[in-house]
Design an enzyme around this catalytic site. Structure first.
Site, PDB file in Angstrom:
ATOM      1  N   HIS A 183      34.310 102.549  41.767  1.00  0.00           N
ATOM      2  CA  HIS A 183      34.887 103.751  42.361  1.00  0.00           C
ATOM      3  C   HIS A 183      33.728 104.590  42.879  1.00  0.00           C
ATOM      4  O   HIS A 183      32.805 104.918  42.129  1.00  0.00           O
ATOM      5  CB  HIS A 183      35.695 104.508  41.301  1.00  0.00           C
ATOM      6  CG  HIS A 183      36.219 105.823  41.772  1.00  0.00           C
ATOM      7  ND1 HIS A 183      37.475 105.973  42.337  1.00  0.00           N
ATOM      8  CD2 HIS A 183      35.658 107.065  41.762  1.00  0.00           C
ATOM      9  CE1 HIS A 183      37.664 107.259  42.652  1.00  0.00           C
ATOM     10  NE2 HIS A 183      36.569 107.937  42.309  1.00  0.00           N
TER      11      HIS A 183
ATOM     12  N   ASP B  89      37.634 102.469  46.404  1.00  0.00           N
ATOM     13  CA  ASP B  89      37.367 101.431  45.401  1.00  0.00           C
ATOM     14  C   ASP B  89      36.913 100.134  46.065  1.00  0.00           C
ATOM     15  O   ASP B  89      37.519  99.690  47.051  1.00  0.00           O
ATOM     16  CB  ASP B  89      38.647 101.131  44.593  1.00  0.00           C
ATOM     17  CG  ASP B  89      39.022 102.279  43.664  1.00  0.00           C
ATOM     18  OD1 ASP B  89      38.208 103.212  43.506  1.00  0.00           O
ATOM     19  OD2 ASP B  89      40.139 102.228  43.102  1.00  0.00           O
TER      20      ASP B  89
ATOM     21  N   HIS C  30      35.980  97.224  39.023  1.00  0.00           N
ATOM     22  CA  HIS C  30      35.792  97.647  40.410  1.00  0.00           C
ATOM     23  C   HIS C  30      34.758  98.763  40.434  1.00  0.00           C
ATOM     24  O   HIS C  30      34.399  99.301  39.381  1.00  0.00           O
ATOM     25  CB  HIS C  30      37.115  98.120  41.041  1.00  0.00           C
ATOM     26  CG  HIS C  30      37.614  99.441  40.530  1.00  0.00           C
ATOM     27  ND1 HIS C  30      38.216  99.596  39.296  1.00  0.00           N
ATOM     28  CD2 HIS C  30      37.590 100.690  41.086  1.00  0.00           C
ATOM     29  CE1 HIS C  30      38.557 100.866  39.124  1.00  0.00           C
ATOM     30  NE2 HIS C  30      38.192 101.566  40.204  1.00  0.00           N
TER      31      HIS C  30
ATOM     32  N   HIS D  92      43.799 109.880  44.918  1.00  0.00           N
ATOM     33  CA  HIS D  92      42.533 109.154  44.744  1.00  0.00           C
ATOM     34  C   HIS D  92      41.388 109.910  45.427  1.00  0.00           C
ATOM     35  O   HIS D  92      41.469 110.205  46.615  1.00  0.00           O
ATOM     36  CB  HIS D  92      42.689 107.739  45.332  1.00  0.00           C
ATOM     37  CG  HIS D  92      41.627 106.795  44.894  1.00  0.00           C
ATOM     38  ND1 HIS D  92      41.160 105.764  45.695  1.00  0.00           N
ATOM     39  CD2 HIS D  92      40.946 106.699  43.724  1.00  0.00           C
ATOM     40  CE1 HIS D  92      40.232 105.096  45.045  1.00  0.00           C
ATOM     41  NE2 HIS D  92      40.091 105.624  43.836  1.00  0.00           N
TER      42      HIS D  92
HETATM   43 ZN   LIG Z   1      38.867 104.674  42.465  1.00  0.00          ZN
END
Ligand SMILES: [Zn+2]
Length: 228
Positions: A202, A127, A200, A123
């Site tokens: 990011h 998030d 969400h 990642h």
């Molecule tokens: Zn993310």
């Protein structure tokens, strides 16, 4: 001639002379007095006019000087006001936060470096579990550009004056697509676009637009904590 004759002549002479002189004098005085007096009046009148003119000039000069002083005072006041406004603006600018969290929610659903099925390797951001349509704010001052990416979906990228890029991904829409923004300005609305398993935000940080770094210590170094 006898004494009486002399006396009479003398008296007559005196009388005559006196009367004559007196009359002549009076006549002369009267005759001369009028023009002289007129001249004097005229002269006085001319002097009065001159004095009045001088006085008017003095008043005009006074008025002009006064108006000039008023203009100088006004300019000084305007300059002082301008300086005050500039100082106030500079003070506000200095006081203004230069960094902001991208959403008001202080909670993360995924951290930097985590691995998972949603990410090609690890990642590359953090998030925030926010609903679609949540206002997304610029983390720094900077210039805005937008991109559409199959993984990141609708993206807004802000490039800070120092070259740091902040990425806002999976957006439903961009509010600002170009131009300059300040930290905390709403630039977009969160969503679920691109490779995303649910609504969400990011968020990534890329110094000089290169490899992503962990946004958490970066945010914390700027006095912001998205976890508490
Ligand atoms: Zn993310």
């Amino acid at each position: 001639m006898g004494v009486a004759g002399i006396a009479a002549a003398s008296v007559g002479g005196l009388t005559g002379t006196a009367t004559g002189d007196s009359q002549k004098s009076n006549t002369t005085a009267l005759a001369a007095a009028d023009p002289a007096s007129v001249k004097q009046v005229a002269a006085n009148s001319a002097l009065d006019t001159q004095l009045a003119a001088l006085s008017a000039d003095a008043r005009d000069f006074g008025d002009r000087a006064s108006r000039t002083q008023e203009r100088i005072d006004l300019r000084a006041r305007q300059a002082a006001d301008k300086k005050k406004r500039e100082e106030e603006a500079a003070r506000k600018e200095a006081m203004r936060p230069k960094f902001a969290l991208p959403v008001t929610l202080h909670r993360l659903s995924a951290r930097f470096g985590q691995s998972g099925v949603n990410w090609m390797s690890v990642h590359t951001g953090i998030d925030f579990p926010v609903f679609t349509g949540t206002p997304v704010m610029a983390a720094t001052d900077g210039t805005v550009r937008t991109q559409l990416n199959s993984a990141y979906g609708n993206m807004v990228i802000v490039t800070a004056p120092d070259g740091t890029e902040t990425w806002y991904c999976h957006l439903s829409s961009a509010k600002i697509r170009s131009g300059h923004v300040k930290a905390g300005d709403v630039i977009a609305y969160s969503g679920d676009s691109g490779n995303s398993t649910g609504p969400h935000l990011h968020f990534e940080v890329r110094p000089n637009g290169t490899a992503a770094i962990d946004p958490l210590p970066w945010l914390r170094s700027h006095g912001l904590d998205p976890t508490s």
